[in-house]
Design an enzyme around this catalytic site. Structure first.
Site, PDB file in Angstrom:
ATOM      1  CB  ALA A  46      -0.938  -0.004   1.210  1.00  0.00           C
ATOM      2  NE  ARG A 332      -6.029 -17.285   4.253  1.00  0.00           N
ATOM      3  CZ  ARG A 332      -5.171 -16.354   3.868  1.00  0.00           C
ATOM      4  NH1 ARG A 332      -5.120 -15.212   4.500  1.00  0.00           N
ATOM      5  NH2 ARG A 332      -4.385 -16.578   2.853  1.00  0.00           N
TER       6      ARG A 332
END
Lengths: 642, 249
Positions: A46, A332
């Site tokens: 980012a 997950r």
């Protein structure tokens, strides 16, 4: 006074929100951009992508990272891949489906508009990365290859062996270094942000410590971006790099930025199990392994036979049995929780009983060892290196470990926090993954924020800031922030106690893992808050911080970060306590079905919990603000991967 | 499982770039074979701190062999004895009780010591800065599949692109050359049609910067390839040199 949380989401049809917003946002003319300075803290996907992109546009960027080079940010460790809705395999993918899978995967605790935008720009990311020379896996046709990942029924993950994060980060890093060369970026590695400086309600700069000289420095700018990653290391053991920390985000929080959903922590199902007290980190084995590996435990408790000697009928392939449609590819959170359940039942394997098998026997039989090696070779090598066992010959042992934090600084649709001029991107914000992130979506979000969202939304903000506004770094707010930063360092060095920093961190991590980990309940959370407070008090009385302040001193860096983890941990428990439902990775034992599935309460908890810091006096004082999540375009369903 | 290996350590201490360095010695009595090499150093540092002494500084971050932060020279070998393994992934089962281990920073004029085992590798950043990229702006990329790349070509590019920038190649080279690091980036980018465009400008800029940083020249010793934790082939250097000569003409 009730703070009003404005998400600033554009109105209109979901598919048109981002393009409409781009049309409506204000622009800064090219000749004016050089008059604006933007500080970007962090050089992961980012931060690196934002620094490169904003500098290319003509803004003056200052980039900071704690590592010795921007190329070492923790994004580099992401293994499996990056999602995009290209639909190259022609298996029914679309922007809508990527959006839908992501919002569903997050258990309906994210903003529709943010998630749709993420899916929308995903394709641009792949184009950008390829143009930069990122060596994605290819087919013999010379075109890009895909593989599948948990939580999706299409193959949409682009990958570069098991090193996708590394390759994407190096792409962003190189783009960034090109701008350093061209003068668009001033680059400061080995600098740690300790304070954000707010003047007249606007973020106007930061205070850093030069990690080599120890010098406290002041930096002024027109906007500040925190792309400083997640806070998984609050658990002490996690898959995060050792230097990953919450300090920048937490110090911003203490200056007024809201912290959202801090209890949403992802525990990754396939990590190498803990072996002893000296252990400093946990190593992840990419989720992509679940494409071909089968997860099982022996059906009988205490079955001490070698795994290869246990016949199929006596193996409990618990994911395949419980979730026939997704099998080993459940999301997950579901995979982690089920590993914990079977180990709690006493079916776990290995010396500690805290492990399950991930077995490639059938894949090797079906496709041959060479094919398996071509797909996962580096992961198998890593496993063998750490465990001293050959996973081509016997199943891997795996166990869940803390991996990613969905919570983070609250941001609006423009990725701006409630403090004007202070932006947060990547894992540091809370924006796109709700209560659970799908595999291969972290790289997507980091690069989406950095390459495509911030470059547009920062301009929109700066258009209203008078170019060339400078208060000077001798302004009272800079003075105060710099003094505070120095004071904390002096305080830590002067305690001269008897317990080491790591010892405290390990004890904190144990509380957080045991009581704010995979499964939570009211009693444990209340106990955690009490224990965290007591241990924090002890830390400030008895910690030993070695060395000096005016020199390279890694343990001094750690001491400051652990101090912040002590405060964040309490907020995590408070947040988990108020959320009286189960959603995504947040499982409250009081709110689950008879089969152990999470039960959401959309009526009462379909909101973002955004916490405002009020003070710290023995206990942490925080006020919770709610941003209600409106679902206009998807129907909320109880997730089912059966 | 062995919990009580006795390991004799000798490690470099140096207060700053111009300070005089020296070795310090200490024996650890209970090293576990499952510890990583860096975890063993954590244990050393915990012991030192409990005695009120300063820990030994070393660089590390991911501890899974990918960030390139760690770069210890162990018994004279960059990253220690195990092939294609960064020292954070080196486990103590590769040693036996009673072993003597000497730990030094990578020694090169272009990597000045910051403290103890921590060195300044910013020269690597400046080599990339000089030209280690494809000059594409955000937003100006074409559709990804419009640039097909032969699979073999792409796989070779990947092999070069796995460089983690640790500097082991420099540490191992008798000339302290950064040729493998620089060559790997050049070879990676040249393999792609989109990287081919800037090929000759890239090689001149990067090689000139490498020299300006004070790295030595390559004499084909091959030590760099031997210690590279990613096993990057020395053929990268051949490519770099070939292109550099072509660029001059």
């Amino acid at each position: 006074m009730e703070m009003k949380l404005e998400s600033h989401e554009p109105q209109g049809p979901l598919e048109q929100k981002w393009s409409k917003h781009k049309k409506d946002m204000k622009l800064v003319a090219p000749n004016n951009r050089r008059k604006y300075e933007v500080i970007i803290v962090g050089t992961g996907l980012a931060g690196g992508a934002a620094a490169a992109s904003l500098a290319e546009m003509g803004y003056k960027v200052k980039s900071f990272c704690i590592q010795d080079s921007a190329r070492r940010a923790h994004s580099i460790a992401a293994q499996g891949g990056i999602n995009a809705a290209k639909n190259y395999p022609n298996d029914g993918d679309s922007i809508w489906r990527l959006f839908y899978d992501t919002i569903k995967g997050g258990d309906y605790r994210a903003r529709e508009s943010n998630v749709y935008r993420l899916a929308e720009v995903s394709n641009n990311i792949i184009d950008q990365a390829v143009a930069q020379g990122v060596p994605f896996a290819r087919e013999y046709s010379g075109l890009l290859a895909n593989r599948s990942f948990g939580g999706a029924q299409v193959s949409r993950t682009f990958y570069a062996r098991g090193q996708t994060g590394q390759q994407l980060l190096i792409g962003a890093y190189q783009a960034m270094m090109r701008q350093v060369q061209e003068g668009g970026i001033e680059y400061y590695p080995r600098h740690e942000m300790l304070e954000v400086v707010i003047i007249d309600g606007q973020a106007r700069g930061i205070i850093t410590r030069d990690l080599v000289s120890g010098e406290i420095k002041r930096w002024e700018a027109d906007a500040v971006v925190l792309a400083t990653g997640g806070y998984g290391n609050v658990f002490y053991l996690s898959t995060n790099a050792k230097n990953s920390n919450v300090t920048a985000a937490w110090r911003a929080h203490k200056k007024g930025a809201l912290m959202a959903n801090p209890c949403y922590v992802q525990v990754h199902p396939t990590c190498i199990p803990v072996s002893g007290d000296y252990q400093s980190k946990l190593t992840l084995m990419s989720e992509s392994l679940r494409n071909d590996g089968r997860v099982w435990v022996p059906r009988e408790k205490g079955d001490k036979r070698h795994p290869n000697d246990i016949p199929d009928a006596e193996r409990f392939y618990y994911l395949e049995e419980k979730y026939p449609s997704f099998g080993n590819l459940v999301p997950r959170d579901v995979a982690s929780r089920n590993a914990k359940i079977v180990c709690d039942e006493g079916l776990g394997v290995g010396d500690t009983g805290l492990a399950v098998y991930l077995d490639f026997r059938d894949a090797i039989k079906r496709d041959g060892e060479d094919t398996v090696r071509a797909k996962y070779g580096n992961l198998f090598d890593m496993y063998e290196n750490i465990m001293g066992e050959n996973p081509y010959k016997q199943p891997m042992k795996i166990y869940p470990a803390v991996h990613y934090t969905m919570g983070g600084l609250w941001v609006d649709y423009n990725l701006m926090t409630n403090v004007p001029g202070l932006f947060a991107a990547g894992e540091a914000n809370f924006s796109d993954h709700g209560a659970n992130r799908l595999g291969a979506s972290a790289l997507m979000q980091g690069l989406s924020d950095g390459y495509f969202v911030l470059p547009a939304t920062i301009g929109n903000y700066l258009a209203d800031v008078k170019p060339g506004t400078r208060y000077g770094t001798d302004h009272a707010e800079f003075e105060k922030a710099a003094t505070d930063a120095q004071a904390q360092i002096d305080k830590l060095l002067n305690i001269k106690g008897k317990r080491t920093i790591i010892d405290f961190h390990r004890s904190l991590g144990k509380i957080v893992w045991d009581k704010i980990g995979i499964a939570r309940n009211k009693e444990d959370l209340e106990a955690a808050i009490k224990e965290i407070r007591e241990l924090r008090e002890e830390f400030w009385k008895d910690v030993y911080v070695p060395g000096e302040k005016n020199n390279y001193n890694k343990y001094l860096e750690f001491a400051g970060r652990v101090a912040d983890f002590f405060e964040l941990a309490e907020l995590m428990a408070m947040d988990a306590l108020q959320r009286e439902e189960s959603c995504g990775c947040h499982l409250r034992e009081e709110y689950q079905s008879a089969e152990g599935e999470a039960i959401r309460n959309d009526e009462d908890f379909s909101y973002v919990a955004a916490w405002e810091f009020k003070g710290l006096n023995g206990s942490l004082e925080e006020v919770m603000h709610k941003e209600n999540l409106e679902f206009e375009f998807v129907e909320l369903k109880q997730r089912s991967y059966k | 499982m062995s919990d009580n290996m006795k390991i004799h350590l000798k490690y470099w201490k140096q207060d700053g770039p111009t300070a005089k360095g020296f070795f310090e010695e200490r024996t650890l009595d209970s090293v576990n074979e499952h510890m990583s090499f860096l975890e063993m150093l954590d244990v050393l540092n915990e012991e030192l701190q409990l005695e009120g002494k300063d820990p030994v500084e070393f660089d590390y971050d991911c501890r899974e062999g990918i960030c390139g932060s760690c770069n210890l020279v162990i018994n004279g070998q960059a990253h220690g004895p195990k092939a294609e393994t960064a020292c954070c992934q080196l486990h103590m089962r590769n040693y036996k009780s009673g072993d003597h281990i000497t730990i030094e920073p990578p020694r090169a004029a272009a990597f000045p010591v910051i403290k103890d085992l921590v060195v300044d590798r910013s020269a690597f950043d400046r080599i990339i800065e000089a030209g280690g990229y494809i000059s594409v702006k955000t937003g100006s990329a074409t559709e990804a599949n419009s640039i097909p790349v032969e699979k073999e070509q792409s796989d070779v590019a990947f092999d070069y692109a796995t460089c983690i920038g640790c500097g082991a190649c420099v540490a191992a080279c008798p000339n302290a050359s950064a040729s493998l690091f620089t060559g790997a980036k050049i070879a990676h980018l040249n393999k792609f049609p989109q990287g081919e465009v800037e090929r000759y400008n890239r090689v001149t800029a990067m090689v000139d910067q490498m020299e300006a940083e004070g790295f030595g020249d390559c004499s084909n010793f091959g030590e760099c390839e031997a210690v590279c934790p990613k096993g990057i082939s020395i053929s990268a250097i051949a490519e770099m040199r070939k292109d550099y000569v072509k660029a001059l003409w």
